[in-house]
Design an enzyme around this catalytic site. Structure first.
Site, mmCIF file in Angstrom:
data_model
loop_
_atom_site.group_PDB
_atom_site.id
_atom_site.type_symbol
_atom_site.label_atom_id
_atom_site.label_comp_id
_atom_site.label_asym_id
_atom_site.label_seq_id
_atom_site.Cartn_x
_atom_site.Cartn_y
_atom_site.Cartn_z
ATOM 1 N N ASP A 48 0.896 -1.023 0.097
ATOM 2 C CA ASP A 48 0.110 -0.026 -0.120
ATOM 3 C C ASP A 48 0.755 1.127 0.035
ATOM 4 O O ASP A 48 2.131 1.060 0.238
ATOM 5 C CB ASP A 48 -0.702 -0.101 1.237
ATOM 6 C CG ASP A 48 -1.688 1.185 1.311
ATOM 7 O OD1 ASP A 48 -2.504 1.679 0.395
ATOM 8 O OD2 ASP A 48 -1.525 1.792 2.484
ATOM 9 N N ASP A 64 -0.369 5.140 0.873
ATOM 10 C CA ASP A 64 -0.371 6.182 2.140
ATOM 11 C C ASP A 64 -0.666 5.662 3.434
ATOM 12 O O ASP A 64 -1.392 4.730 3.412
ATOM 13 C CB ASP A 64 -1.596 7.165 1.567
ATOM 14 C CG ASP A 64 -1.511 7.740 0.314
ATOM 15 O OD1 ASP A 64 -0.579 8.664 0.264
ATOM 16 O OD2 ASP A 64 -2.210 7.599 -0.681
ATOM 17 N N ASP A 112 -1.527 -0.949 6.139
ATOM 18 C CA ASP A 112 -1.858 -0.399 7.244
ATOM 19 C C ASP A 112 -3.271 -0.306 7.736
ATOM 20 O O ASP A 112 -3.585 0.130 8.911
ATOM 21 C CB ASP A 112 -1.194 1.117 7.384
ATOM 22 C CG ASP A 112 -1.851 2.147 6.461
ATOM 23 O OD1 ASP A 112 -2.288 1.658 5.052
ATOM 24 O OD2 ASP A 112 -2.450 3.079 6.983
#
Length: 224
Positions: free
Chosen positions: A15, A17, A174
């Site tokens: 991922d 951001d 995240d």
């Protein structure tokens, strides 16, 4: 046997951001400028953090809904995208340990890819700005396919591009969006504690690892 063959995952999909890049302040500023354009109050960055991860349209939709606005999103999005581009390189930073982790994996010839819900046209300029533009063999944005995370289709698509079974690869994310995408794709997932979890339970999940620093990633063992 080379170091690359000793790494348990033939492909690592990241991922962007919240996992590699701390971009929350810039995304929040773009969103707040858009709200001000429509005479709506700015919102705290901490609030914006709870909305990041499902793509820009969903981000704006949540902000305008929270403000009690019924303005047609189709009229809002062009202005938001102007602000988003203007704020893209305002103050993004790699999280601690990211550059070192990527360097180690790259030195070991482990293929790496990006799977983000950020618009694809904005991904490469951000990577280049942060000095990691040549690290990734493939970059998939939120508008690259008809589906985006939390669908597992983007992860399955990426694995297929490398001729790999998703079950053999590793997703690193995240957020709850990343976690659900990995589960849907049948891809093992490692989670970072420092990102934008958005409701993800970092204590009770099916991740192969939950790490505080991405420098721990090159040392992972399969099913660690």
């Amino acid at each position: 046997m080379s170091e690359a063959t000793t790494y348990p995952y033939p492909l690592v999909v990241f991922d962007l951001d919240g996992t590699l890049v701390d971009s929350a302040a810039d995304i929040a500023e773009a969103l707040n400028r858009t709200l001000v354009d429509w005479q709506l109050p700015r919102v705290p960055e901490a609030t914006v953090l709870t909305w990041i991860g499902d793509g820009v349209r969903r981000l704006v939709e949540q902000a305008f809904t929270a403000a009690g606005s019924t303005i047609d999103l189709d009229t809002v999005m062009p202005g938001f995208m102007v602000h988003y581009r203007e704020c893209l390189l305002r103050s993004p930073q790699l999280f601690d340990g990211v550059a070192e982790a990527l360097q180690v994996l790259q030195a070991r010839d482990v293929p790496m890819a990006i799977c983000t819900n950020k618009p694809s046209a904005l991904v490469q300029p951000l990577l280049d700005h942060l000095g990691i533009g040549t690290v990734f063999a493939l970059v998939l944005g939120g508008d690259s396919l008809p589906q985006r995370k939390p669908s597992g289709e983007p992860l399955r698509h990426i694995a297929a591009q490398f001729g790999e079974d998703p079950a053999a690869c590793l997703m690193v994310g995240d957020s709850l969006t990343d976690y659900r995408a990995a589960l849907d794709a049948g891809m093992p997932v490692a989670l970072v504690r420092y990102g934008y979890p958005r409701g993800l339970d970092l204590q009770h999940n099916e991740a192969v690892a939950v790490i505080d620093d991405l420098r721990d990633l090159p040392g992972l063992r399969a099913g660690a």
